[in-house]
Scaffold this motif. Structure first.
Motif, PDB file in Angstrom:
ATOM      1  N   TYR A  60      55.456 -23.904  11.540  1.00 15.61           N
ATOM      2  CA  TYR A  60      56.162 -24.847  10.675  1.00 15.61           C
ATOM      3  C   TYR A  60      55.692 -26.272  10.920  1.00 15.61           C
ATOM      4  O   TYR A  60      55.441 -27.031   9.990  1.00 15.61           O
ATOM      5  N   GLU A  61      55.545 -26.648  12.183  1.00 14.75           N
ATOM      6  CA  GLU A  61      55.129 -28.008  12.506  1.00 14.75           C
ATOM      7  C   GLU A  61      53.707 -28.274  12.025  1.00 14.75           C
ATOM      8  O   GLU A  61      53.402 -29.338  11.498  1.00 14.75           O
ATOM      9  N   GLU A  62      52.826 -27.301  12.188  1.00 20.87           N
ATOM     10  CA  GLU A  62      51.444 -27.487  11.757  1.00 20.87           C
ATOM     11  C   GLU A  62      51.370 -27.680  10.252  1.00 20.87           C
ATOM     12  O   GLU A  62      50.574 -28.471   9.752  1.00 20.87           O
ATOM     13  N   ILE A  67      49.870 -31.758   5.817  1.00 20.41           N
ATOM     14  CA  ILE A  67      50.026 -32.003   4.388  1.00 20.41           C
ATOM     15  C   ILE A  67      49.009 -33.055   3.950  1.00 20.41           C
ATOM     16  O   ILE A  67      48.989 -34.172   4.468  1.00 20.41           O
ATOM     17  N   ASP A  68      48.152 -32.677   3.028  1.00 19.38           N
ATOM     18  CA  ASP A  68      47.077 -33.560   2.559  1.00 19.38           C
ATOM     19  C   ASP A  68      47.582 -34.350   1.359  1.00 19.38           C
ATOM     20  O   ASP A  68      47.317 -34.009   0.207  1.00 19.38           O
ATOM     21  N   LEU A  69      48.327 -35.397   1.642  1.00 18.49           N
ATOM     22  CA  LEU A  69      48.966 -36.191   0.599  1.00 18.49           C
ATOM     23  C   LEU A  69      48.946 -37.655   1.006  1.00 18.49           C
ATOM     24  O   LEU A  69      49.240 -37.989   2.152  1.00 18.49           O
ATOM     25  N   MET A  70      48.583 -38.525   0.081  1.00 15.64           N
ATOM     26  CA  MET A  70      48.535 -39.958   0.347  1.00 15.64           C
ATOM     27  C   MET A  70      49.556 -40.674  -0.526  1.00 15.64           C
ATOM     28  O   MET A  70      49.864 -40.228  -1.638  1.00 15.64           O
ATOM     29  N   TYR A  71      50.074 -41.791  -0.012  1.00 13.37           N
ATOM     30  CA  TYR A  71      50.940 -42.620  -0.836  1.00 13.37           C
ATOM     31  C   TYR A  71      50.073 -43.358  -1.852  1.00 13.37           C
ATOM     32  O   TYR A  71      48.908 -43.666  -1.593  1.00 13.37           O
ATOM     33  N   HIS A  72      50.641 -43.658  -3.004  1.00  8.19           N
ATOM     34  CA  HIS A  72      49.831 -44.178  -4.109  1.00  8.19           C
ATOM     35  C   HIS A  72      49.308 -45.596  -3.880  1.00  8.19           C
ATOM     36  O   HIS A  72      48.401 -46.038  -4.603  1.00  8.19           O
ATOM     37  N   ILE A 132      57.315 -44.336   5.478  1.00 11.36           N
ATOM     38  CA  ILE A 132      57.701 -43.281   4.536  1.00 11.36           C
ATOM     39  C   ILE A 132      56.897 -42.015   4.789  1.00 11.36           C
ATOM     40  O   ILE A 132      57.452 -40.910   4.892  1.00 11.36           O
ATOM     41  N   MET A 133      55.568 -42.151   4.912  1.00  5.68           N
ATOM     42  CA  MET A 133      54.730 -40.969   5.099  1.00  5.68           C
ATOM     43  C   MET A 133      54.973 -40.320   6.458  1.00  5.68           C
ATOM     44  O   MET A 133      54.941 -39.092   6.582  1.00  5.68           O
ATOM     45  N   ALA A 134      55.225 -41.134   7.491  1.00 12.98           N
ATOM     46  CA  ALA A 134      55.520 -40.569   8.810  1.00 12.98           C
ATOM     47  C   ALA A 134      56.818 -39.774   8.778  1.00 12.98           C
ATOM     48  O   ALA A 134      56.920 -38.691   9.374  1.00 12.98           O
ATOM     49  N   TYR A 135      57.814 -40.280   8.076  1.00 10.64           N
ATOM     50  CA  TYR A 135      59.092 -39.574   7.971  1.00 10.64           C
ATOM     51  C   TYR A 135      58.932 -38.265   7.199  1.00 10.64           C
ATOM     52  O   TYR A 135      59.505 -37.228   7.578  1.00 10.64           O
ATOM     53  N   LEU A 136      58.147 -38.287   6.117  1.00 10.66           N
ATOM     54  CA  LEU A 136      57.979 -37.087   5.308  1.00 10.66           C
ATOM     55  C   LEU A 136      57.230 -35.988   6.058  1.00 10.66           C
ATOM     56  O   LEU A 136      57.441 -34.798   5.804  1.00 10.66           O
ATOM     57  N   LYS A 137      56.344 -36.379   6.997  1.00 10.82           N
ATOM     58  CA  LYS A 137      55.560 -35.397   7.749  1.00 10.82           C
ATOM     59  C   LYS A 137      56.140 -35.108   9.127  1.00 10.82           C
ATOM     60  O   LYS A 137      55.572 -34.314   9.879  1.00 10.82           O
ATOM     61  N   ASP A 138      57.246 -35.734   9.457  1.00  8.98           N
ATOM     62  CA  ASP A 138      57.838 -35.576  10.789  1.00  8.98           C
ATOM     63  C   ASP A 138      58.399 -34.171  10.980  1.00  8.98           C
ATOM     64  O   ASP A 138      59.079 -33.635  10.101  1.00  8.98           O
ATOM     65  N   THR A 139      58.104 -33.569  12.114  1.00  8.87           N
ATOM     66  CA  THR A 139      58.629 -32.238  12.435  1.00  8.87           C
ATOM     67  C   THR A 139      59.608 -32.270  13.602  1.00  8.87           C
ATOM     68  O   THR A 139      60.208 -31.248  13.933  1.00  8.87           O
ATOM     69  N   THR A 140      59.778 -33.440  14.214  1.00 10.46           N
ATOM     70  CA  THR A 140      60.648 -33.535  15.385  1.00 10.46           C
ATOM     71  C   THR A 140      62.071 -33.917  15.033  1.00 10.46           C
ATOM     72  O   THR A 140      62.997 -33.657  15.797  1.00 10.46           O
ATOM     73  N   VAL A 156      59.533 -33.471  -2.016  1.00 12.27           N
ATOM     74  CA  VAL A 156      58.121 -33.794  -1.809  1.00 12.27           C
ATOM     75  C   VAL A 156      57.365 -32.550  -1.359  1.00 12.27           C
ATOM     76  O   VAL A 156      56.254 -32.269  -1.825  1.00 12.27           O
ATOM     77  N   ASN A 157      57.965 -31.776  -0.471  1.00 16.06           N
ATOM     78  CA  ASN A 157      57.329 -30.555   0.020  1.00 16.06           C
ATOM     79  C   ASN A 157      57.183 -29.517  -1.092  1.00 16.06           C
ATOM     80  O   ASN A 157      56.132 -28.879  -1.236  1.00 16.06           O
ATOM     81  N   ALA A 158      58.225 -29.352  -1.909  1.00 18.42           N
ATOM     82  CA  ALA A 158      58.175 -28.364  -2.992  1.00 18.42           C
ATOM     83  C   ALA A 158      57.125 -28.742  -4.029  1.00 18.42           C
ATOM     84  O   ALA A 158      56.345 -27.894  -4.493  1.00 18.42           O
ATOM     85  N   LEU A 159      57.082 -30.021  -4.398  1.00 11.90           N
ATOM     86  CA  LEU A 159      56.094 -30.465  -5.378  1.00 11.90           C
ATOM     87  C   LEU A 159      54.682 -30.405  -4.813  1.00 11.90           C
ATOM     88  O   LEU A 159      53.717 -30.185  -5.555  1.00 11.90           O
ATOM     89  N   TYR A 160      54.551 -30.594  -3.504  1.00 13.44           N
ATOM     90  CA  TYR A 160      53.231 -30.507  -2.886  1.00 13.44           C
ATOM     91  C   TYR A 160      52.655 -29.097  -3.027  1.00 13.44           C
ATOM     92  O   TYR A 160      51.462 -28.921  -3.293  1.00 13.44           O
ATOM     93  N   ASN A 161      53.502 -28.084  -2.838  1.00 15.39           N
ATOM     94  CA  ASN A 161      53.042 -26.704  -3.007  1.00 15.39           C
ATOM     95  C   ASN A 161      52.534 -26.465  -4.424  1.00 15.39           C
ATOM     96  O   ASN A 161      51.493 -25.828  -4.638  1.00 15.39           O
ATOM     97  N   ALA A 162      53.276 -26.970  -5.416  1.00 16.68           N
ATOM     98  CA  ALA A 162      52.847 -26.811  -6.805  1.00 16.68           C
ATOM     99  C   ALA A 162      51.577 -27.615  -7.077  1.00 16.68           C
ATOM    100  O   ALA A 162      50.682 -27.163  -7.800  1.00 16.68           O
TER     101      ALA A 162
END
Length: 341
Positions: A60-62, A67-72, A132-140, A156-162
């Motif tokens: 899950y953490e990995e 997640i290969d996503l950048m802020y705009h 923002i990006m650190a919070y979205l990718k945080d696993t701790t 964000v996670n659900a839309l990333y999968n799509a």
């Protein structure tokens, strides 16, 4: 598609009329059209060999940290981070990954979000983006929420999968539309937007106020197209094709009357190619003196041959929203006189 009407207009002029002399009287006879025109449609195949994307099963953490996503806000990148940027039409863009945009709806305090974007220094804005990006990718679970609404991280996670599926479709060399789709994007009803190819958007941009978003919600479960409009990104006149997405259920059944859409998926096409698709799928439209057009339920044109012609102040003014009564007044009058049409 949703509620759209196609029209066929005979453009044969009066100079094609033949004349005959009978007992000294001049009479006119009009060459009739065939009783049955060959109206056949070449349907595009909905099947493809591209597999649906599934995120890799693993730790899950990995998954979250990769997640290969950048802020705009690509304009804030410096040095090595900016090496993969390019100019896509008139936008700063990246062809490597999708970009994330969060509208004011995604924040607990929309006013604070808008104020900071207008008044803060570039360094402060960059710090906000990194938070923002650190919070979205945080696993701790140790990083503080930078002001996002509680459900945004999950969306964000659900839309990333799509988006990974859309990205794979966009990059696949086998597709016939690869060179004509300008961009693909998906937006949630809570202000989350992901775009590929990734690009810089105006901070005041609000997906919920766009025509493609509102029309898709007005016609849930149907494919909608917008009227042609000038792309802010510099790709000329385009149309947007959009469709609603419902929340996934185990039985895969949805009721349009009962269920609410959770997101809208869309893509942009050059208008000229959209009209070419109509001509290619309807051989009748390629016949001499036949003009094909497409308009939606309110009478606004989504396809008309004049939209391919250069703009002029006399014949082709190219208004933002062309109506049937402006371009084909005789056809509009005929429709009004036949209530059963």
């Amino acid at each position: 598609l949703g509620t759209y009407i196609s029209g066929i207009v005979n453009t044969e002029q009066d100079d094609n009329m033949s004349t005959a002399q009978t007992n000294g009287d001049m009479t006119q006879t009009v060459s009739p059209l065939p009783a049955a025109l060959p109206l056949t449609l070449n349907h595009y195949s909905l099947k493809n060999n591209i597999p649906i994307y599934h995120h890799p099963v693993g730790d899950y953490e990995e998954y979250y940290t990769t997640i290969d996503l950048m802020y705009h806000r690509l304009d804030l990148l410096r040095g090595r981070d900016a090496s993969n940027l390019c100019r896509y039409f008139r936008q700063i863009a990246t062809l490597d990954t999708a970009t994330l945009f969060l509208s004011s709806l995604a924040f607990e305090s929309p006013f604070t979000f808008l104020h900071n974007n207008r008044m803060s220094s570039p360094q402060s804005q960059l710090h906000t983006v990194e938070s923002i990006m650190a919070y979205l990718k945080d696993t701790t679970g140790l990083l503080a929420n930078p002001g996002l609404r509680p459900q945004i991280r999950q969306e964000v996670n659900a839309l990333y999968n799509a988006m990974q599926h859309l990205k794979k479709r966009h990059q696949d060399a086998r597709g016939s539309l690869k060179n004509y789709i300008i961009r693909r994007y998906i937006a949630s009803v809570n202000g989350v937007l992901q775009v590929f190819p990734g690009c810089l958007l105006n901070n005041n941009y609000d997906p919920s106020q766009r025509l493609w978003y509102r029309k898709a919600l007005q016609h849930p479960g149907k494919i909608i197209t917008t009227e042609p409009y000038l792309d802010a990104g510099g790709s000329g006149y385009i149309i947007t094709i959009a469709h609603t997405i419902f929340e996934g259920k185990s039985n895969a059944l949805h009721s349009i009357e009962r269920d609410q859409p959770v997101a809208i998926v869309a893509l942009d096409l050059p208008y000229a190619y959209f009209y070419k698709m109509i001509l290619d799928s309807t051989p009748l439209c390629q016949m001499h003196n036949i003009k094909c057009l497409l308009f939606e339920n309110e009478g606004y044109l989504t396809a008309h041959p004049s939209m391919l012609e250069p703009k002029s102040n006399i014949k082709n003014q190219r208004r933002p929203h062309e109506h049937l009564t402006h371009k084909e007044s005789y056809l509009a009058n005929d429709i009004l006189n036949h209530k059963n049409l």
